[in-house]
Design an enzyme around this catalytic site. Sequence first.
Site, PDB file in Angstrom:
ATOM      1  CE  LYS A 119      -4.505   0.863   0.317  1.00 50.98           C
ATOM      2  NZ  LYS A 119      -5.639   0.016  -0.084  1.00 50.98           N
TER       3      LYS A 119
HETATM    4  P1  NAD Z   1     -13.137   7.623  -2.455  1.00 50.85           P
HETATM    5  O1  NAD Z   1     -12.107   8.659  -2.216  1.00 50.85           O
HETATM    6  O2  NAD Z   1     -13.657   7.398  -3.831  1.00 50.85           O
HETATM    7  O3  NAD Z   1     -14.421   7.934  -1.517  1.00 50.85           O
HETATM    8  C1  NAD Z   1     -14.317   8.079  -0.126  1.00 50.85           C
HETATM    9  C2  NAD Z   1     -15.686   8.440   0.436  1.00 50.85           C
HETATM   10  O4  NAD Z   1     -15.595   8.525   1.856  1.00 50.85           O
HETATM   11  C3  NAD Z   1     -16.236   9.793  -0.035  1.00 50.85           C
HETATM   12  O5  NAD Z   1     -17.628   9.703  -0.259  1.00 50.85           O
HETATM   13  C4  NAD Z   1     -15.962  10.715   1.161  1.00 50.85           C
HETATM   14  O6  NAD Z   1     -16.872  11.819   1.216  1.00 50.85           O
HETATM   15  C5  NAD Z   1     -16.175   9.759   2.307  1.00 50.85           C
HETATM   16  N1  NAD Z   1     -15.485  10.179   3.539  1.00 50.85           N
HETATM   17  C6  NAD Z   1     -14.221  10.660   3.655  1.00 50.85           C
HETATM   18  N2  NAD Z   1     -13.968  10.970   4.928  1.00 50.85           N
HETATM   19  C7  NAD Z   1     -15.085  10.678   5.629  1.00 50.85           C
HETATM   20  C8  NAD Z   1     -15.437  10.802   6.992  1.00 50.85           C
HETATM   21  N3  NAD Z   1     -14.581  11.292   7.903  1.00 50.85           N
HETATM   22  N4  NAD Z   1     -16.690  10.429   7.374  1.00 50.85           N
HETATM   23  C9  NAD Z   1     -17.576   9.941   6.456  1.00 50.85           C
HETATM   24  N5  NAD Z   1     -17.287   9.809   5.156  1.00 50.85           N
HETATM   25  C10 NAD Z   1     -16.059  10.190   4.740  1.00 50.85           C
HETATM   26  O7  NAD Z   1     -12.569   6.271  -1.840  1.00 50.85           O
HETATM   27  P2  NAD Z   1     -12.986   4.773  -2.196  1.00 50.85           P
HETATM   28  O8  NAD Z   1     -12.074   4.290  -3.252  1.00 50.85           O
HETATM   29  O9  NAD Z   1     -14.450   4.714  -2.374  1.00 50.85           O
HETATM   30  O10 NAD Z   1     -12.567   4.014  -0.858  1.00 50.85           O
HETATM   31  C11 NAD Z   1     -13.426   3.924   0.290  1.00 50.85           C
HETATM   32  C12 NAD Z   1     -12.947   2.808   1.202  1.00 50.85           C
HETATM   33  O11 NAD Z   1     -12.950   1.579   0.472  1.00 50.85           O
HETATM   34  C13 NAD Z   1     -11.532   2.948   1.751  1.00 50.85           C
HETATM   35  O12 NAD Z   1     -11.468   2.364   3.038  1.00 50.85           O
HETATM   36  C14 NAD Z   1     -10.702   2.127   0.778  1.00 50.85           C
HETATM   37  O13 NAD Z   1      -9.468   1.705   1.332  1.00 50.85           O
HETATM   38  C15 NAD Z   1     -11.656   0.985   0.533  1.00 50.85           C
HETATM   39  N6  NAD Z   1     -11.417   0.219  -0.694  1.00 50.85           N
HETATM   40  C16 NAD Z   1     -11.373   0.826  -1.907  1.00 50.85           C
HETATM   41  C17 NAD Z   1     -11.193   0.051  -3.055  1.00 50.85           C
HETATM   42  C18 NAD Z   1     -11.215   0.645  -4.435  1.00 50.85           C
HETATM   43  O14 NAD Z   1     -11.175  -0.135  -5.400  1.00 50.85           O
HETATM   44  N7  NAD Z   1     -11.319   1.946  -4.609  1.00 50.85           N
HETATM   45  C19 NAD Z   1     -11.022  -1.342  -2.945  1.00 50.85           C
HETATM   46  C20 NAD Z   1     -11.088  -1.934  -1.688  1.00 50.85           C
HETATM   47  C21 NAD Z   1     -11.287  -1.134  -0.565  1.00 50.85           C
END
Ligand code: NAD
Length: 412
Positions: A103
């Site tokens: 990561k």
């Molecule tokens: P992203 O940046 O696209 O979206 C993040 C979301 O979280 C946004 O809607 C934002 O407004 C919200 N957010 C941020 N801070 C916040 C807070 N303090 N309280 C409430 N909401 C908040 O990110 P993503 O890619 O959707 O990732 C989200 C989660 O999923 C993370 O934990 C990431 O590690 C995990 N994840 C992502 C992927 C991927 O393919 N993108 C894969 C596996 C896991």
Amino acid sequence: MATFLENTKINVEQAALALALGADVRALLEKPKNVLAFELPLPLSSGETRIFSAWRVQHSDVLGPGKGGIRYHPASNLDEVSALASLMTWKTSLAGLPYGGAKGAITVDAKELAPKDLEAVSRSYVRRITEYIGPYRDVPAPDVGTNAQTMAWMADEYAKLTGAWEPAAFTGKPVEIGGSHGREEATGFGGAVLLREALAAIGKKRKLRIAIQGTGNVGGIIAEELAKAGHTIIGMGDSKGAILDPDGLDVQKILAAKEASGKPLAELPGGHAAISSAELLEADVDVLIPAALESVITAENAPHIKASVILEMANGPVTAEADALLKGRGIEIIPDILANSGGVVGSYWEWVQNLQRISWEKEEVLKRIEEVLVRAFRAVAAEKANGGSWREAAYRRAVGRVTRAMTLRGWI
Ligand code: NAD
């Protein structure tokens, strides 16, 4: 409260004890193999120079090259990146992929920088990690704050530095330059597949009321998928708060309005009740889906959670203390290393297509992702028959596969 890294270690330690692994093996499983930590000075287009901290942590490569996203978040730190890298090791192991775990992160707020500056910091990051990554060493992907455009800049900088365009060095790229159809929706799509399997396994087949924290790549897409599957999404949240409608939200309309206006959910027209992030987590729903950041369900709010199922789409959203409390209350938690593994499985199929210089249709990619996830789910369900929670069963399988590989390769 235990930190995210400590929580992750607790899960690994429990699995190691259940598998009767020695202290030396446990120490090896807990520590990252390589840690790159550096500062990135960036002259901004405004004339100001900012210095960002950055990391790439490679937790394990015993099953294959490191695999894991790059996060842009002002509060990122080495402990967080180490925890996320470790989760990637268990996630790829559980899905049966030929990958290890890694990561990266930069302490940058992507929303605050001009696109030119964001491009400059992304390219500068790649210059610092080039010799440690590559299709057979460590393959980055997007995470919070990064997207397909970020991967395009990074893959381009990598090509400039190595002298060759190698699409398999990064996943989550735009389709036009070697990205895979279906990768964008892979995590949310996969989450919906796994929820379907989990509901069938625990005997809940009716249409359910669901709240989702996060409307980004993961939260937005799983909201659409679950609405399509006939569930009622009654709550959605973002970093500024949340909205609630007991009669159900029109997910597509809300996401389109958010995208078009750039406004937080609570400020969109539609008259939905605005509530806090904390209230969203405690909403009266059947399924709660944290899909934003880690450690949002803690010992403080766990006693007030009303959902009977939690699908962990974010990485590490439930602390170890909360996990124990929720388990005691009989709440079923589908753990992150299973629930959100659709993303890395999608990345894997992108990498496979890139290495062969072929491209599949979206239906083909989604079908392949679903097959891998259903197989992983069934393996965890079979392991769960030996006792413990979904998380404990998932970790036993994931840690067991990594340990067997280390033994066979003569590392332990
Ligand atoms: P992203 O940046 O696209 O979206 C993040 C979301 O979280 C946004 O809607 C934002 O407004 C919200 N957010 C941020 N801070 C916040 C807070 N303090 N309280 C409430 N909401 C908040 O990110 P993503 O890619 O959707 O990732 C989200 C989660 O999923 C993370 O934990 C990431 O590690 C995990 N994840 C992502 C992927 C991927 O393919 N993108 C894969 C596996 C896991």
